[in-house]
Design an enzyme around this catalytic site. Structure first.
Site, PDB file in Angstrom:
ATOM      1  N   TYR A   1      23.434   1.926  -5.645  1.00 39.56           N
ATOM      2  CA  TYR A   1      22.533   2.354  -4.559  1.00 39.56           C
ATOM      3  C   TYR A   1      22.962   1.745  -3.216  1.00 39.56           C
ATOM      4  O   TYR A   1      23.026   2.438  -2.198  1.00 39.56           O
ATOM      5  CB  TYR A   1      21.116   1.927  -4.938  1.00 39.56           C
TER       6      TYR A   1
ATOM      7  N   SER B   1       9.409  17.057  -1.486  1.00 37.56           N
ATOM      8  CA  SER B   1       8.158  17.434  -2.167  1.00 37.56           C
ATOM      9  C   SER B   1       7.206  16.255  -2.350  1.00 37.56           C
ATOM     10  O   SER B   1       6.045  16.437  -2.673  1.00 37.56           O
ATOM     11  CB  SER B   1       8.458  18.113  -3.505  1.00 37.56           C
ATOM     12  N   ARG B   2       7.709  15.041  -2.139  1.00 35.23           N
ATOM     13  CA  ARG B   2       6.820  13.874  -2.251  1.00 35.23           C
ATOM     14  C   ARG B   2       7.384  12.706  -1.431  1.00 35.23           C
ATOM     15  O   ARG B   2       8.476  12.793  -0.878  1.00 35.23           O
ATOM     16  CB  ARG B   2       6.663  13.459  -3.715  1.00 35.23           C
TER      17      ARG B   2
ATOM     18  N   ALA C   1      25.931   0.661  -2.380  1.00 30.65           N
ATOM     19  CA  ALA C   1      27.210   1.255  -1.965  1.00 30.65           C
ATOM     20  C   ALA C   1      26.975   2.631  -1.340  1.00 30.65           C
ATOM     21  O   ALA C   1      27.546   2.961  -0.293  1.00 30.65           O
ATOM     22  CB  ALA C   1      28.145   1.381  -3.163  1.00 30.65           C
TER      23      ALA C   1
ATOM     24  N   LYS D   1      24.178   3.785   0.053  1.00 30.35           N
ATOM     25  CA  LYS D   1      23.428   3.680   1.312  1.00 30.35           C
ATOM     26  C   LYS D   1      24.286   3.096   2.435  1.00 30.35           C
ATOM     27  O   LYS D   1      24.170   3.502   3.590  1.00 30.35           O
ATOM     28  CB  LYS D   1      22.153   2.856   1.096  1.00 30.35           C
TER      29      LYS D   1
HETATM   30  P1  NAI Z   1      10.865   9.540  -4.238  1.00 30.03           P
HETATM   31  O1  NAI Z   1      11.531   9.299  -5.539  1.00 30.03           O
HETATM   32  O2  NAI Z   1       9.391   9.419  -4.135  1.00 30.03           O
HETATM   33  O3  NAI Z   1      11.299  10.971  -3.659  1.00 30.03           O
HETATM   34  C1  NAI Z   1      12.624  11.424  -3.676  1.00 30.03           C
HETATM   35  C2  NAI Z   1      12.613  12.927  -3.724  1.00 30.03           C
HETATM   36  O4  NAI Z   1      13.982  13.387  -3.760  1.00 30.03           O
HETATM   37  C3  NAI Z   1      11.931  13.485  -4.990  1.00 30.03           C
HETATM   38  O5  NAI Z   1      11.037  14.498  -4.643  1.00 30.03           O
HETATM   39  C4  NAI Z   1      13.108  13.990  -5.809  1.00 30.03           C
HETATM   40  O6  NAI Z   1      12.780  15.061  -6.672  1.00 30.03           O
HETATM   41  C5  NAI Z   1      14.085  14.402  -4.740  1.00 30.03           C
HETATM   42  N1  NAI Z   1      15.455  14.493  -5.245  1.00 30.03           N
HETATM   43  C6  NAI Z   1      16.077  13.649  -6.114  1.00 30.03           C
HETATM   44  N2  NAI Z   1      17.302  14.083  -6.405  1.00 30.03           N
HETATM   45  C7  NAI Z   1      17.483  15.239  -5.703  1.00 30.03           C
HETATM   46  C8  NAI Z   1      18.556  16.168  -5.596  1.00 30.03           C
HETATM   47  N3  NAI Z   1      19.697  15.985  -6.281  1.00 30.03           N
HETATM   48  N4  NAI Z   1      18.400  17.244  -4.782  1.00 30.03           N
HETATM   49  C9  NAI Z   1      17.249  17.436  -4.100  1.00 30.03           C
HETATM   50  N5  NAI Z   1      16.190  16.589  -4.179  1.00 30.03           N
HETATM   51  C10 NAI Z   1      16.303  15.506  -4.968  1.00 30.03           C
HETATM   52  O7  NAI Z   1      11.598   8.547  -3.218  1.00 30.03           O
HETATM   53  P2  NAI Z   1      11.179   8.009  -1.771  1.00 30.03           P
HETATM   54  O8  NAI Z   1      10.749   6.604  -1.918  1.00 30.03           O
HETATM   55  O9  NAI Z   1      10.312   8.962  -1.055  1.00 30.03           O
HETATM   56  O10 NAI Z   1      12.621   7.964  -1.104  1.00 30.03           O
HETATM   57  C11 NAI Z   1      13.092   8.903  -0.165  1.00 30.03           C
HETATM   58  C12 NAI Z   1      14.382   8.378   0.453  1.00 30.03           C
HETATM   59  O11 NAI Z   1      14.139   7.116   1.088  1.00 30.03           O
HETATM   60  C13 NAI Z   1      15.493   8.118  -0.563  1.00 30.03           C
HETATM   61  O12 NAI Z   1      16.735   8.451  -0.002  1.00 30.03           O
HETATM   62  C14 NAI Z   1      15.399   6.627  -0.802  1.00 30.03           C
HETATM   63  O13 NAI Z   1      16.618   6.085  -1.237  1.00 30.03           O
HETATM   64  C15 NAI Z   1      15.030   6.135   0.597  1.00 30.03           C
HETATM   65  N6  NAI Z   1      14.407   4.835   0.634  1.00 30.03           N
HETATM   66  C16 NAI Z   1      13.208   4.572   0.020  1.00 30.03           C
HETATM   67  C17 NAI Z   1      12.655   3.312   0.116  1.00 30.03           C
HETATM   68  C18 NAI Z   1      11.347   2.970  -0.505  1.00 30.03           C
HETATM   69  O14 NAI Z   1      10.969   1.782  -0.441  1.00 30.03           O
HETATM   70  N7  NAI Z   1      10.607   3.887  -1.099  1.00 30.03           N
HETATM   71  C19 NAI Z   1      13.329   2.245   0.832  1.00 30.03           C
HETATM   72  C20 NAI Z   1      14.563   2.626   1.446  1.00 30.03           C
HETATM   73  C21 NAI Z   1      15.068   3.872   1.341  1.00 30.03           C
END
Ligand code: NAI
Length: 247
Positions: free
Chosen positions: A154, A14-15, A156, A158
């Site tokens: 986190y 969603s985002r 661990a 990843k």
């Molecule tokens: P974000 O926090 O903006 O979006 C994460 C989304 O996952 C949110 O919409 C949230 O509601 C949803 N979510 C959380 N728990 C959930 C669950 N139990 N079931 C279903 N949906 C759930 O995070 P972002 O930055 O977009 O991250 C996306 C992915 O990329 C994550 O796996 C994050 O660990 C990874 N990531 C992000 C980085 C960054 O710099 N932003 C860097 C490396 C990895």
């Protein structure tokens, strides 16, 4: 449009990065299932894609809950008839130093970030095996290979994703299913918004390309991995980090 007639599930879409991935897949013609915790938030992202002439359905489910995942995947099969792509993107952080890390912080991050990947991959692969085709992309992190202070849980989870990706890639290869990971570096989203300014400045200094990535940078890498151009690639990790770590 190489994804015409294909169905893709993107978790946590969603985002942020997940939404950018969903938009990119829809642009190539896929019907995209926007999964997230909140039906309302998922519906808003799906409506945005439909407004741009894409096909999208919203389906709330907590990826950490195997029963909710099963229900979602069954519904996708009923409504779309097939599942061609799964992007395991949903993720959370509960950052704190090891000695302050509570068992709940550990469990929450491992349950969403690693068990969530297991739940969704298991539920979807059953149908992909029957189809004898499918592509799975798991969103890991640069932290999986470099570690990070305050992110033992986190990192661990990843790093676990990378091992999981390789094991499942070997298991499913003979069934025509490819499984890869994308490891983003520092990407501008709500997740990184919380990082204090002085730490952000230090982070940027450690990036050879000298700038923070955008969700679209990750989405393009995912698009490549699900495309026919990547038909000979499985069990790999594609690093999208501006050169922050070179492996
Ligand atoms: P974000 O926090 O903006 O979006 C994460 C989304 O996952 C949110 O919409 C949230 O509601 C949803 N979510 C959380 N728990 C959930 C669950 N139990 N079931 C279903 N949906 C759930 O995070 P972002 O930055 O977009 O991250 C996306 C992915 O990329 C994550 O796996 C994050 O660990 C990874 N990531 C992000 C980085 C960054 O710099 N932003 C860097 C490396 C990895």
């Amino acid at each position: 449009m190489f994804l015409e007639e294909k169905t893709a599930i993107v978790t946590g879409a969603s985002r942020g990065i997940g939404k950018a991935i969903a938009v990119a897949l829809a642009r190539e013609g896929a019907t995209v299932v926007i999964n997230d915790l909140s039906q309302e938030a998922a519906e808003a992202a799906a409506a945005e894609i439909r407004a741009n002439n894409g096909r999208a359905i919203a389906m709330a489910a907590d990826v950490a809950d195997s029963a909710q995942v099963e229900t979602m995947v069954t519904r996708v099969m009923e409504e779309c008839g097939r599942i061609d792509i799964l992007v395991n993107n949903a993720g959370i952080t509960r950052d704190t130093l090891l000695l302050r890390m509570k068992e709940e912080d550990w469990d929450a991050v491992l349950n969403v970030n690693l068990k969530g990947v297991f739940n969704c991959t298991k539920a979807v692969s059953r149908f992909m095996i029957k189809q004898r085709s499918g592509v799975i992309v798991n969103i890991a992190s640069v932290v999986a290979v470099m570690g990070n202070i305050g992110q033992a849980n986190y990192a661990a989870a990843k790093a676990g994703i990378l091992g999981f990706t390789k094991a499942v890639a070997r298991e499913l290869a003979s069934r025509g299913i490819r499984v890869n990971a994308v490891a983003p570096g520092y990407i501008q989203t709500d997740m990184t918004e919380k990082i204090p300014e002085e730490i952000k400045a230090k982070l940027i200094e450690s990036i050879p390309l000298g700038f923070i990535g955008q969700p679209e940078d990750v989405a393009e890498a995912v698009l490549f991995l699900v495309s026919p151009a990547a038909r000979y690639i499985t069990g790999q990790t594609l690093h999208v980090n501006g050169g922050m770590v070179m492996v």
